[in-house]
Scaffold this motif. Structure first.
Motif, mmCIF file in Angstrom:
data_model
loop_
_atom_site.group_PDB
_atom_site.id
_atom_site.type_symbol
_atom_site.label_atom_id
_atom_site.label_comp_id
_atom_site.label_asym_id
_atom_site.label_seq_id
_atom_site.Cartn_x
_atom_site.Cartn_y
_atom_site.Cartn_z
ATOM 1 N N LYS A 72 42.708 -5.444 49.360
ATOM 2 C CA LYS A 72 42.365 -6.693 48.667
ATOM 3 C C LYS A 72 41.443 -7.567 49.514
ATOM 4 C CE LYS A 72 44.589 -10.882 46.844
ATOM 5 N NZ LYS A 72 45.912 -11.562 46.642
ATOM 6 N N GLN A 73 41.778 -7.725 50.802
ATOM 7 C CA GLN A 73 40.987 -8.595 51.670
ATOM 8 C C GLN A 73 39.604 -8.001 51.952
ATOM 9 O OE1 GLN A 73 41.989 -11.576 52.445
ATOM 10 N NE2 GLN A 73 44.089 -11.376 51.726
ATOM 11 N N ALA A 74 39.540 -6.679 52.108
ATOM 12 C CA ALA A 74 38.237 -6.040 52.334
ATOM 13 C C ALA A 74 37.351 -6.204 51.109
ATOM 14 C CB ALA A 74 38.427 -4.561 52.672
ATOM 15 N N ALA A 75 37.922 -6.026 49.919
ATOM 16 C CA ALA A 75 37.150 -6.169 48.687
ATOM 17 C C ALA A 75 36.680 -7.604 48.485
ATOM 18 C CB ALA A 75 37.987 -5.711 47.495
ATOM 19 N N ALA A 76 37.491 -8.572 48.923
ATOM 20 C CA ALA A 76 37.140 -9.989 48.775
ATOM 21 C C ALA A 76 36.232 -10.485 49.895
ATOM 22 C CB ALA A 76 38.406 -10.837 48.731
ATOM 23 N N ARG A 77 35.977 -9.647 50.886
ATOM 24 C CA ARG A 77 35.130 -10.012 52.041
ATOM 25 C C ARG A 77 35.712 -11.182 52.819
ATOM 26 N NH1 ARG A 77 33.530 -5.854 48.960
ATOM 27 N NH2 ARG A 77 31.449 -5.094 49.495
ATOM 28 N N THR A 78 37.032 -11.274 52.880
ATOM 29 C CA THR A 78 37.675 -12.337 53.648
ATOM 30 C C THR A 78 38.054 -11.877 55.053
ATOM 31 O OG1 THR A 78 39.763 -11.733 52.580
ATOM 32 C CG2 THR A 78 38.554 -13.583 51.641
ATOM 33 N N ARG A 95 32.301 1.322 43.614
ATOM 34 C CA ARG A 95 32.454 0.157 42.745
ATOM 35 C C ARG A 95 32.619 -1.123 43.548
ATOM 36 N NH1 ARG A 95 36.937 -2.225 40.734
ATOM 37 N NH2 ARG A 95 38.276 -0.517 41.445
ATOM 38 N N GLN A 96 33.323 -1.044 44.681
ATOM 39 C CA GLN A 96 33.580 -2.235 45.482
ATOM 40 C C GLN A 96 32.606 -2.379 46.651
ATOM 41 O OE1 GLN A 96 37.465 -3.823 45.690
ATOM 42 N NE2 GLN A 96 38.441 -1.926 45.026
ATOM 43 N N HIS A 97 31.648 -1.464 46.746
ATOM 44 C CA HIS A 97 30.630 -1.520 47.803
ATOM 45 C C HIS A 97 31.265 -1.575 49.191
ATOM 46 C CE1 HIS A 97 27.613 -2.117 44.669
ATOM 47 N NE2 HIS A 97 28.391 -3.063 44.169
ATOM 48 N N LEU A 98 32.141 -0.601 49.430
ATOM 49 C CA LEU A 98 32.839 -0.507 50.704
ATOM 50 C C LEU A 98 32.569 0.849 51.351
ATOM 51 C CD1 LEU A 98 36.312 -1.978 49.632
ATOM 52 C CD2 LEU A 98 34.626 -3.102 51.112
ATOM 53 N N VAL A 99 32.651 0.869 52.669
ATOM 54 C CA VAL A 99 32.595 2.110 53.442
ATOM 55 C C VAL A 99 33.972 2.333 54.047
ATOM 56 C CG1 VAL A 99 31.604 3.264 55.459
ATOM 57 C CG2 VAL A 99 30.137 1.916 53.945
ATOM 58 N N GLN A 100 34.481 3.557 53.928
ATOM 59 C CA GLN A 100 35.814 3.914 54.416
ATOM 60 C C GLN A 100 35.690 4.828 55.631
ATOM 61 O OE1 GLN A 100 39.463 4.489 51.753
ATOM 62 N NE2 GLN A 100 38.565 6.529 51.832
ATOM 63 N N ILE A 101 36.364 4.450 56.713
ATOM 64 C CA ILE A 101 36.245 5.184 57.973
ATOM 65 C C ILE A 101 37.633 5.611 58.442
ATOM 66 C CG2 ILE A 101 35.453 5.080 60.374
ATOM 67 C CD1 ILE A 101 33.576 2.787 59.496
ATOM 68 N N PRO A 102 37.887 6.918 58.599
ATOM 69 C CA PRO A 102 39.181 7.352 59.144
ATOM 70 C C PRO A 102 39.277 6.993 60.614
ATOM 71 C CG PRO A 102 37.706 9.222 58.927
ATOM 72 C CD PRO A 102 36.986 8.050 58.331
ATOM 73 N N MET A 103 40.476 6.582 61.061
ATOM 74 C CA MET A 103 40.640 6.130 62.438
ATOM 75 C C MET A 103 41.587 7.011 63.250
ATOM 76 S SD MET A 103 38.575 3.607 62.726
ATOM 77 C CE MET A 103 39.059 2.928 64.305
ATOM 78 N N LEU A 104 42.710 7.420 62.679
ATOM 79 C CA LEU A 104 43.692 8.212 63.418
ATOM 80 C C LEU A 104 44.674 8.855 62.444
ATOM 81 C CD1 LEU A 104 45.982 5.941 63.050
ATOM 82 C CD2 LEU A 104 45.335 5.169 65.300
ATOM 83 N N VAL A 105 45.538 9.695 62.992
ATOM 84 C CA VAL A 105 46.522 10.417 62.192
ATOM 85 C C VAL A 105 47.911 10.146 62.768
ATOM 86 C CG1 VAL A 105 47.359 12.710 61.518
ATOM 87 C CG2 VAL A 105 44.897 12.222 61.511
ATOM 88 N N ASP A 292 32.481 -3.715 54.675
ATOM 89 C CA ASP A 292 31.476 -4.049 53.666
ATOM 90 C C ASP A 292 30.275 -3.115 53.810
ATOM 91 O OD1 ASP A 292 29.792 -5.239 51.828
ATOM 92 O OD2 ASP A 292 29.896 -7.240 52.710
ATOM 93 N N ALA A 293 29.893 -2.445 52.723
ATOM 94 C CA ALA A 293 28.734 -1.549 52.762
ATOM 95 C C ALA A 293 27.420 -2.311 52.705
ATOM 96 C CB ALA A 293 28.789 -0.557 51.597
ATOM 97 N N GLU A 294 27.445 -3.556 52.189
ATOM 98 C CA GLU A 294 26.221 -4.332 52.016
ATOM 99 C C GLU A 294 26.433 -5.766 52.488
ATOM 100 O OE1 GLU A 294 25.381 -3.975 47.872
ATOM 101 O OE2 GLU A 294 24.818 -1.858 47.996
#
Length: 355
Positions: A72-78, A95-105, A292-294
């Motif tokens: 929610k916060q990433a989509a709202a850019r807060t 749709r939400q103009h986001l980039v997703q990055i895996p960090m760990l397992v 944020d992708a943009e």
């Protein structure tokens, strides 16, 4: 000689305020980077943030509020980045103009508060599912006893502890239970905030789960493996897809990775649940961050990308001993392209590699 001297003093007088301002600006700490979301990896992110700042990076503040809030916060850019253990699909990211990055397992671990139990409790996926469905109500139930021959199981009622908020840990845990039990899939299903049958105890975050577990004899909860280590909790020995009862650990998480398309194809969205390896931990998850992708400007994206890229470059060393496992090389080799998907609207590219 008089005029040059006067001119020099006048110039210094005019420059002094500017020099003082520049010195004050240089003395200010780097602007803070703010992240919120998944509690599953939150303690690791806090450790990484301290190491990053010690190495000369900006201050990073991460608050574990649950994966639902992170999305929610990433989509709202807060926030500068949001954490989630429930990955978004490519369509949702677009749709939400986001980039997703895996960090760990890491691993989700069932933990119990059973006074007097000498050895780790042994369960399989189907019995665990029936416990969380509320169908198995006491610890000395015959189905639990059959999986623990010779154990002195207490005649205590089972108290289920579940997450109160939207949670990626819950999403991964319920996806595992739904895969192990047709009844659980039909009655509860997988999700970040499922409708649990009956009246389980509810707690906020992984740390809230630990507190509720400790306060409730007969309780069973599910938490991230690092909390098991830190708080010395009684982890369940879980039967994996190879039919072996295993305890959670970094070796078990790596075994799950090796028997998945994450390792074979570099697919960071590949499931790590119930993989067939002999030592694989059945409830293994990948944790992600969203950015944020943009972003409006390169400067606005720079702090978060510098931190995340630094973590990526130091990932193996940073992850060792935390209760999590690093990403496989097949995934790491693709992460550079993921960072370049961030395209600021001002046309400049963030110099996140410079440190």
């Amino acid at each position: 000689m008089f005029l040059p001297s006067v001119a020099k003093r006048l110039a210094l007088a005019l420059l002094a305020p500017l020099l003082l301002c520049a010195a004050a600006a240089a003395a200010q700490p780097h602007p803070a980077v703010h992240g919120r979301g998944a509690t599953f990896p939150s303690k690791v992110y806090e450790t990484w943030a301290r190491a990053f700042e010690k190495a000369g990076g900006s201050a990073v503040a991460y608050q574990g509020t649950g994966s639902g809030d992170g999305i929610k916060q990433a989509a709202a850019r807060t926030v500068d980045f949001g954490g989630t253990d429930a990955p978004l699909t490519p369509a949702e990211l677009a749709r939400q103009h986001l980039v997703q990055i895996p960090m760990l397992v890491g691993g989700v671990v069932p933990v119990v508060n059973l006074p007097g139990l000498a050895a780790p409790l042994q369960l399989d996926g189907e019995v665990l599912a029936d416990i969380f469905l509320g169908r198995i109500k006491a610890w000395n139930d015959g189905r639990i006893a059959a999986l623990n021959p010779g154990a002195a199981l207490p005649a205590l009622p089972i108290r289920r502890v579940v997450r109160a908020e939207k949670s990626g840990t819950t999403d991964g845990f319920t996806r595992y239970l739904a895969g192990a039990s047709a009844a659980f899939k039909a009655e509860v299903g997988a999700g970040q905030a499922p409708a649990w049958p009956g009246q389980p105890l509810k707690a906020e975050g992984n740390d809230g789960m630990v507190q509720a577990l400790r306060a409730t004899p007969g309780a069973i909860a599910y938490v991230s493996h690092d909390r098991v280590l830190r708080d010395r909790l009684a982890a369940v020995r879980l039967r994996n897809a190879a039919g072996r009862f295993v305890l959670p650990g970094e070796a078990g998480f790596r075994a799950a990775i090796l028997d998945s398309d994450m390792h074979r194809q570099g697919d960071d969205l590949a499931t790590l649940l119930d993989r067939p390896g002999n030592d694989a931990w059945p409830i293994t998850l990948t944790s992600f961050v969203l950015v944020d992708a943009e972003p409006p400007t390169a400067d606005q994206a720079l702090g978060a990308l510098k931190f995340l890229y630094w973590c990526f470059m130091h990932g193996d060393d940073l992850t060792r001993g935390t209760g999590f496992a690093p990403l496989p090389i097949s995934v790491q080799s693709r992460l550079a392209a993921r960072f370049t998907q961030v395209r600021p609207k001002d046309g400049r590219l963030p110099a996140y590699q410079a440190f």
